[in-house]
Design an enzyme around this catalytic site. Structure first.
Site, PDB file in Angstrom:
ATOM      1  N   TYR A  70     -33.805 -90.742 -35.129  1.00 14.41           N
ATOM      2  CA  TYR A  70     -34.152 -91.888 -35.978  1.00 14.41           C
ATOM      3  C   TYR A  70     -34.384 -91.426 -37.421  1.00 14.41           C
ATOM      4  CZ  TYR A  70     -36.436 -95.909 -38.006  1.00 14.41           C
ATOM      5  OH  TYR A  70     -36.754 -96.945 -38.844  1.00 14.41           O
ATOM      6  N   ARG A 102     -48.652 -90.822 -41.862  1.00 18.14           N
ATOM      7  CA  ARG A 102     -49.671 -91.474 -42.699  1.00 18.14           C
ATOM      8  C   ARG A 102     -49.812 -92.963 -42.402  1.00 18.14           C
ATOM      9  NH1 ARG A 102     -48.175 -92.580 -48.665  1.00 18.14           N
ATOM     10  NH2 ARG A 102     -47.121 -94.189 -47.457  1.00 18.14           N
ATOM     11  N   ARG A 130     -45.198-101.789 -34.626  1.00 19.07           N
ATOM     12  CA  ARG A 130     -44.155-100.770 -34.632  1.00 19.07           C
ATOM     13  C   ARG A 130     -44.754 -99.389 -34.381  1.00 19.07           C
ATOM     14  NH1 ARG A 130     -39.736-101.788 -38.949  1.00 19.07           N
ATOM     15  NH2 ARG A 130     -41.118-100.667 -40.363  1.00 19.07           N
ATOM     16  N   PHE A 141     -36.593 -84.517 -59.440  1.00 16.22           N
ATOM     17  CA  PHE A 141     -36.371 -85.655 -58.543  1.00 16.22           C
ATOM     18  C   PHE A 141     -36.580 -85.236 -57.080  1.00 16.22           C
ATOM     19  CE2 PHE A 141     -33.165 -87.680 -55.787  1.00 16.22           C
ATOM     20  CZ  PHE A 141     -33.578 -89.004 -55.855  1.00 16.22           C
TER      21      PHE A 141
HETATM   22  C1  PS7 Z   1     -31.749 -93.033 -52.668  1.00 15.22           C
HETATM   23  C2  PS7 Z   1     -33.810 -91.931 -53.693  1.00 15.22           C
HETATM   24  C3  PS7 Z   1     -33.641 -85.231 -52.391  1.00 15.22           C
HETATM   25  C4  PS7 Z   1     -31.877 -84.152 -50.900  1.00 15.22           C
HETATM   26  C5  PS7 Z   1     -34.945 -97.098 -49.277  1.00 15.22           C
HETATM   27  C6  PS7 Z   1     -35.435 -89.487 -50.835  1.00 15.22           C
HETATM   28  C7  PS7 Z   1     -37.240 -96.593 -45.827  1.00 15.22           C
HETATM   29  C8  PS7 Z   1     -38.946 -91.667 -46.684  1.00 15.22           C
HETATM   30  O1  PS7 Z   1     -41.627 -96.935 -44.599  1.00 15.22           O
HETATM   31  O2  PS7 Z   1     -40.316 -96.633 -49.139  1.00 15.22           O
HETATM   32  O3  PS7 Z   1     -40.448 -98.475 -46.140  1.00 15.22           O
HETATM   33  O4  PS7 Z   1     -42.771 -97.669 -46.699  1.00 15.22           O
HETATM   34  O5  PS7 Z   1     -42.265 -95.176 -48.623  1.00 15.22           O
HETATM   35  C9  PS7 Z   1     -34.014 -93.201 -51.612  1.00 15.22           C
HETATM   36  C10 PS7 Z   1     -33.476 -85.694 -49.930  1.00 15.22           C
HETATM   37  C11 PS7 Z   1     -34.085 -95.428 -47.665  1.00 15.22           C
HETATM   38  C12 PS7 Z   1     -35.447 -89.697 -48.355  1.00 15.22           C
HETATM   39  C13 PS7 Z   1     -36.443 -94.220 -45.764  1.00 15.22           C
HETATM   40  C14 PS7 Z   1     -33.572 -94.140 -50.573  1.00 15.22           C
HETATM   41  C15 PS7 Z   1     -34.561 -86.679 -49.912  1.00 15.22           C
HETATM   42  C16 PS7 Z   1     -33.977 -96.426 -46.579  1.00 15.22           C
HETATM   43  C17 PS7 Z   1     -36.416 -90.801 -48.375  1.00 15.22           C
HETATM   44  C18 PS7 Z   1     -34.811 -94.600 -49.882  1.00 15.22           C
HETATM   45  C19 PS7 Z   1     -34.033 -87.972 -49.310  1.00 15.22           C
HETATM   46  C20 PS7 Z   1     -34.739 -96.005 -45.316  1.00 15.22           C
HETATM   47  C21 PS7 Z   1     -38.703 -94.147 -48.593  1.00 15.22           C
HETATM   48  C22 PS7 Z   1     -36.477 -91.518 -47.034  1.00 15.22           C
HETATM   49  O6  PS7 Z   1     -40.020 -94.310 -48.068  1.00 15.22           O
HETATM   50  O7  PS7 Z   1     -40.827 -96.118 -46.742  1.00 15.22           O
HETATM   51  C23 PS7 Z   1     -33.216 -92.753 -52.605  1.00 15.22           C
HETATM   52  C24 PS7 Z   1     -33.034 -85.058 -51.037  1.00 15.22           C
HETATM   53  C25 PS7 Z   1     -34.578 -95.714 -48.894  1.00 15.22           C
HETATM   54  C26 PS7 Z   1     -35.004 -89.090 -49.461  1.00 15.22           C
HETATM   55  C27 PS7 Z   1     -36.165 -95.560 -45.618  1.00 15.22           C
HETATM   56  C28 PS7 Z   1     -37.618 -93.700 -46.423  1.00 15.22           C
HETATM   57  C29 PS7 Z   1     -37.693 -93.566 -47.783  1.00 15.22           C
HETATM   58  C30 PS7 Z   1     -37.691 -92.439 -46.956  1.00 15.22           C
HETATM   59  P1  PS7 Z   1     -41.447 -97.390 -46.016  1.00 15.22           P
HETATM   60  P2  PS7 Z   1     -40.897 -95.617 -48.232  1.00 15.22           P
HETATM   61 MN    MN Z   2     -37.531 -99.486 -41.943  1.00 16.14          MN
HETATM   62 MN    MN Z   3     -39.583 -99.823 -44.797  1.00 14.82          MN
END
Ligand code: PS7
Ligand code: MN
Ligand code: MN
Ligand code: MN
Ligand code: MN
Ligand code: MN
Length: 352
Positions: free
Chosen positions: A152, A199, A209, A269
């Protein structure tokens, strides 16, 4: 720093930045500092995935309707003015879905290789979310095994790591060898996702969930809900420490990944969310408060980490070292995972 002339932004670009700021507390700041080559590309990538997550998170949409939406969300990028009005009013990013047309309009203007990466990741993530959504409909426990938990996290976060890595390499800001190490970019995303899942355990549970795998929590309590009862305090602490241990196993690969970055804004970043994550894991480790209320690192601590993690890898490693040390100090011999936690800390220290 890359100064940006906002007066040159088109109305659609302005709208994209507006929704970026509205939908992410933590990511908008680091995305807006990115090199101009990647600024709009990563903003759009974020908004597309945020859109997918807004559909995934909306429990008012029946699974039968949700499944095709998730699986075909990449196709929406070819439909001018597409909008989604069916989120429940309280869904926090409903606004973005109503004005999704600005994302589509700007998407058409970015270079073809970046478009292809965004579509490919959205397609695979959407399919992963859809599979999981059907599975959890038939299974009250959601995530059973640790292997499912890892799968997941791969779909919702590891794939983000893959997409971003392909973007960095496309822009010549990352060592192309990073593409041959899928474990590393999967760990970058998974480490953030697992920290978020640890967290947010209380908030997610009250939202009906459960992301903590049954394979872990069932060693400590019979019912997941027991974790929140005062009489199971010790079990809850040991269970959460096993979850932290599971996440800690990704830390060394994250540091290894960051060693392959070649451009300062891209380094920042990547490094800021990772150092925030290790600080958050430290905050959660053997802290019973996480079962009672939402916890968050303080503004002051977050500021300090921002300054430190935007210098170089050495200083970002210092942040990791500090928190690994703090976790070690809180580790207890009575914890069934005492030894494993000590070894996991040692593995990270070996890297730094
Ligand atoms: C494209 C920056 C840097 C190689 C929306 C950044 C939600 C933890 O549970 O919003 O909704 O509160 O706090 C981000 C790797 C993904 C992973 C995943 C896209 C790092 C849709 C972040 C973020 C790769 C599914 C945000 C994955 O947490 O979650 C961009 C390198 C989105 C990264 C989701 C979670 C992100 C997450 P919640 P949050
Ligand atoms: Mn989600
Ligand atoms: Mn979410
Ligand atoms: Mn969030
Ligand atoms: Mn399709
Ligand atoms: Mn969360």
């Amino acid at each position: 720093v890359h100064e940006r002339d906002e007066s040159k932004d088109t109305p659609a670009a302005k709208e994209c930045f507006k929704y970026l700021n509205k939908t992410s507390r933590s990511f908008s700041a680091v995305i807006l500092e990115l090199h101009p080559e990647l600024l709009m590309v990563v903003t759009l990538f974020y908004l597309v995935l945020r859109g997918l997550d807004t559909i995934e998170d909306d429990t008012s949409i029946p699974a039968k309707k949700k499944e095709p939406l998730l699986r075909n969300f990449d196709d929406v990028l070819d439909i001018d003015g597409w909008t989604f009005t069916e989120n429940r009013p309280e869904e926090k990013d409903r606004e973005l879905m109503l004005h999704y047309g600005c994302v589509i309009e700007e998407f058409k203007k970015i270079k073809a290789p970046y478009q292809a990466i965004i579509k490919d990741i959205a397609k695979r993530m959407g399919n992963g979310m859809a599979d999981y959504c059907l599975k959890s409909e038939n299974d009250e426990f959601g995530v059973n095994t640790i292997a499912e938990y890892d799968e997941y996290c791969y779909y919702v976060a590891g794939l983000v790591g893959e997409g971003l890595t392909r973007m960095f390499v496309e822009a010549k800001f990352g060592n192309p060898a990073l593409l041959d190490r899928p474990h590393l970019h999967n760990s970058m995303g998974t480490f953030l996702q697992k920290t978020n899942i640890i967290r947010d355990v209380r908030e997610d549970f009250y939202d009906k969930r459960i992301f903590w795998p049954k394979e872990i929590w069932s060693k400590h309590v019979d019912d997941f809900g027991d974790l929140f009862k005062p009489e199971y305090r010790e079990q809850a602490l040991n269970c959460s420490s096993e979850m932290v241990l599971n996440a800690l196993n990704h830390a060394d690969e994250c540091l290894f990944f960051m060693a392959g970055l070649r451009e300062q804004s891209v380094f920042n970043f990547c490094a800021i969310p990772q150092t925030m994550a290790i600080a958050t894991l430290d905050l959660c480790f053997r802290n019973y408060d996480m079962f009672l209320r939402n916890i968050k690192i303080t503004k002051g601590e977050a500021c300090q980490i921002m300054t430190e993690s935007t210098q170089n890898l050495q200083i970002a490693c210092d942040v990791f070292r500090r928190h690994i040390h703090s976790i070690r100090k809180k580790n207890r011999p009575q914890d069934p995972n005492f030894l494993k936690i000590s070894i996991a800390c040692g593995k990270v220290e070996q890297f730094i």
